[in-house]
Design an enzyme around this catalytic site. Structure first.
Site, PDB file in Angstrom:
ATOM      1  N   GLY A 190       0.829  -1.210   0.000  1.00  0.00           N
ATOM      2  CA  GLY A 190       0.000   0.000   0.000  1.00  0.00           C
ATOM      3  C   GLY A 190       0.854   1.246   0.000  1.00  0.00           C
ATOM      4  N   ASN A 191       0.234   2.377   0.226  1.00  0.00           N
ATOM      5  CA  ASN A 191       0.994   3.634   0.296  1.00  0.00           C
ATOM      6  C   ASN A 191       0.373   4.546   1.352  1.00  0.00           C
ATOM      7  OD1 ASN A 191      -1.031   5.464  -1.057  1.00  0.00           O
ATOM      8  ND2 ASN A 191      -0.748   3.924  -2.656  1.00  0.00           N
ATOM      9  N   ARG A 192       1.000   5.686   1.558  1.00  0.00           N
ATOM     10  CA  ARG A 192       0.628   6.538   2.692  1.00  0.00           C
ATOM     11  C   ARG A 192      -0.518   7.513   2.399  1.00  0.00           C
ATOM     12  NH1 ARG A 192       4.454   6.216   6.617  1.00  0.00           N
ATOM     13  NH2 ARG A 192       6.555   5.701   5.936  1.00  0.00           N
ATOM     14  N   SER A 193      -1.117   7.464   1.221  1.00  0.00           N
ATOM     15  CA  SER A 193      -2.153   8.448   0.913  1.00  0.00           C
ATOM     16  C   SER A 193      -3.336   8.333   1.880  1.00  0.00           C
ATOM     17  CB  SER A 193      -2.650   8.235  -0.517  1.00  0.00           C
ATOM     18  OG  SER A 193      -3.705   9.114  -0.761  1.00  0.00           O
TER      19      SER A 193
END
Ligand code: CTP
Length: 442
Positions: free
Chosen positions: A231-234
């Site tokens: 995943g990512n930090r958005s």
């Protein structure tokens, strides 16, 4: 500069006292025009002491001086902060039932309104229509900030900080606001000079009445097994702010939301997705007939080639205690570039991309952003500066707005994500005004 500071009756009137101080300290001559309700929150002596001038409270005082006409005529700038739902309604309908509304009718200078009210009132169709009407007529109406309201509730409706209102007011006077120029009533055929329809003129000023916009937000998750993902930090905050502001400006909004733990903005259709492929499918399904697509989501460029149906274990058998699995990745589609390619030569939808960039040895944020704009082929690119503890999950952000075919760049911020959303829709409105109306009437 001669400034009229109109104050209407909301709890945020106390913040207008700080704005007054900033204006007077900057050397402006400020006449405060509080409504009767505003005076119940902050009294006349406060306004008089801070402005160093008599306070104009009603049309019946100093009648020989004709204040209901003179104040507006002589002003170089009118700022209304806070502008309540009631004040916006009265101003939109041209009422002249107190000194402030009289002043608004006689003013021929830039007018800035900074709304403050509860979220429900701000998102009510009546208020939206009033704001759209005021913007159509050239009044600059700020987006309210999001956050704690009068009670325990939170949401959009807070008065922006006095410094932000001052900045917006000074930019407006410097001619940097597009909402100052148009009077659609000027021509009997309803067309602007140059054949621009009222809807197009409204779009040029950031109104999205009758438009359908699709916004993607959040960050995709690419599952490895039933419990793990890449995943990512958005956080999704910027995309949600875009959806919220678009709805508040009258658009029908489809928000394709990837894993954002945020409440649905009022009046917005939310479609929840998890992976890049799901996001692509949901955006594609929403696009036919849309006027604008904004790809604010952080989409994973790669996904694990294989999904393990059961949890990946540390060890698989004797002798494997120290081993670690190798995860093979495959490319995800570039959704944004795909939308541009599928649109082909059609003018719609207008496509907006985002670019989360850091500078590096090969170039600064703007160099990378310009290259990305070229690569993606979209109509507007919003480049976020990331890293340095900015942007992801934060409430404030700094962006550069880039269009193809020009080196001109507009920088917005550091500002709230709601304020950035307002600036993006202003820019989109300008681009839309040159295009046919697709989503209307659907
Ligand atoms: N985007 C997309 N599909 C992808 C990757 C990104 O539609 N597979 C969109 C994002 O929603 C954003 C824009 O493309 O609007 C730029 O995203 P970004 O991650 O900054 O760019 P990338 O294309 O991934 O380029 P790079 O990672 O090389 O900087």
């Amino acid at each position: 500069m001669r400034v009229v500071l109109g104050v209407s009756g909301g709890i945020a009137a106390y913040k207008a006292a700080l704005l007054l101080r900033l204006l007077t300290e900057a050397g402006h001559e400020v006449t405060v025009v509080p409504t009767a309700a505003a005076l119940r929150f902050v009294g006349e002596p406060t306004w008089a002491a801070l402005s160093g001038r008599p306070v104009a409270t009603d049309v019946w005082t100093s009648v020989h001086d004709v204040p209901h006409v003179r104040l507006g005529q002589e002003a170089d700038l009118v700022v209304v902060a806070p502008a309540t739902a009631d004040l916006l309604a009265r101003a939109a309908h041209g009422q002249a039932d107190d000194l402030l509304t009289n002043t608004l009718l006689t003013a021929r200078c830039p007018v800035l309104m900074a709304p403050a009210m509860h979220t429900e009132m701000w998102s009510h169709p009546a208020t939206r229509a009033n704001v759209a009407l005021l913007r159509e007529r050239g009044v600059s109406v700020l987006e309210p900030a999001s956050g704690r309201l009068t009670g325990a509730d939170t949401g959009p409706g807070r008065l922006p900080e006095p410094e932000e209102i001052l900045d917006a007011a000074l930019s407006l006077v410097a001619g940097e606001d597009r909402s100052s120029a148009v009077d659609t009533a000027a021509r009997p055929d309803g067309l602007e000079d140059g054949g621009v329809s009222p809807a197009e003129a409204a779009a040029a000023q950031g109104s999205l009445l009758g438009r359908h916009v699709v916004v993607s937000a959040g960050g995709t998750r690419e599952p490895l097994d039933p419990v793990r993902f890449l995943g990512n930090r958005s956080s999704g905050k910027q995309g949600y702010a875009l959806a919220e502001v678009a709805a508040a400006r009258g658009a029908r909004v489809t928000l394709v939301s990837a894993n954002a733990a945020l409440p649905a903005p009022p009046g917005v259709d939310v479609v929840g997705v998890e992976t890049a492929l799901e996001l692509q499918e949901a955006v594609r399904a929403a696009v036919p007939g849309a006027d604008v697509v904004v790809m604010a989501a952080a989409v994973a460029d790669f996904r694990p080639r294989d999904y393990q149906g059961s949890k990946i274990k540390k060890t698989h058998g004797p002798g494997q205690e120290a081993s670690a699995p190798t995860i093979e990745l495959v490319r995800n589609p570039d959704i944004l570039a795909g939308l541009v390619a599928e649109r082909g030569d059609d003018p719609a939808p207008l496509i907006v991309g985002f670019a989360a960039e850091t500078g590096d040895d090969t170039g600064d944020v703007l160099t990378h952003a310009r290259a990305k704009l070229e690569r993606k082929g979209c109509d507007l690119l919003v480049a976020n500066e990331v890293g340095r503890d900015v942007t992801f999950g934060k409430d404030d952000t700094l962006v550069h707005l880039l269009r193809p075919g020009t080196d001109e760049t507009r920088t917005v911020g550091p500002a709230t994500k709601v304020a950035v959303a307002g600036a993006v829709w202003d820019e989109v409105g300008q681009l839309l005004s040159a295009r046919p109306h697709v989503g209307a009437g659907r």
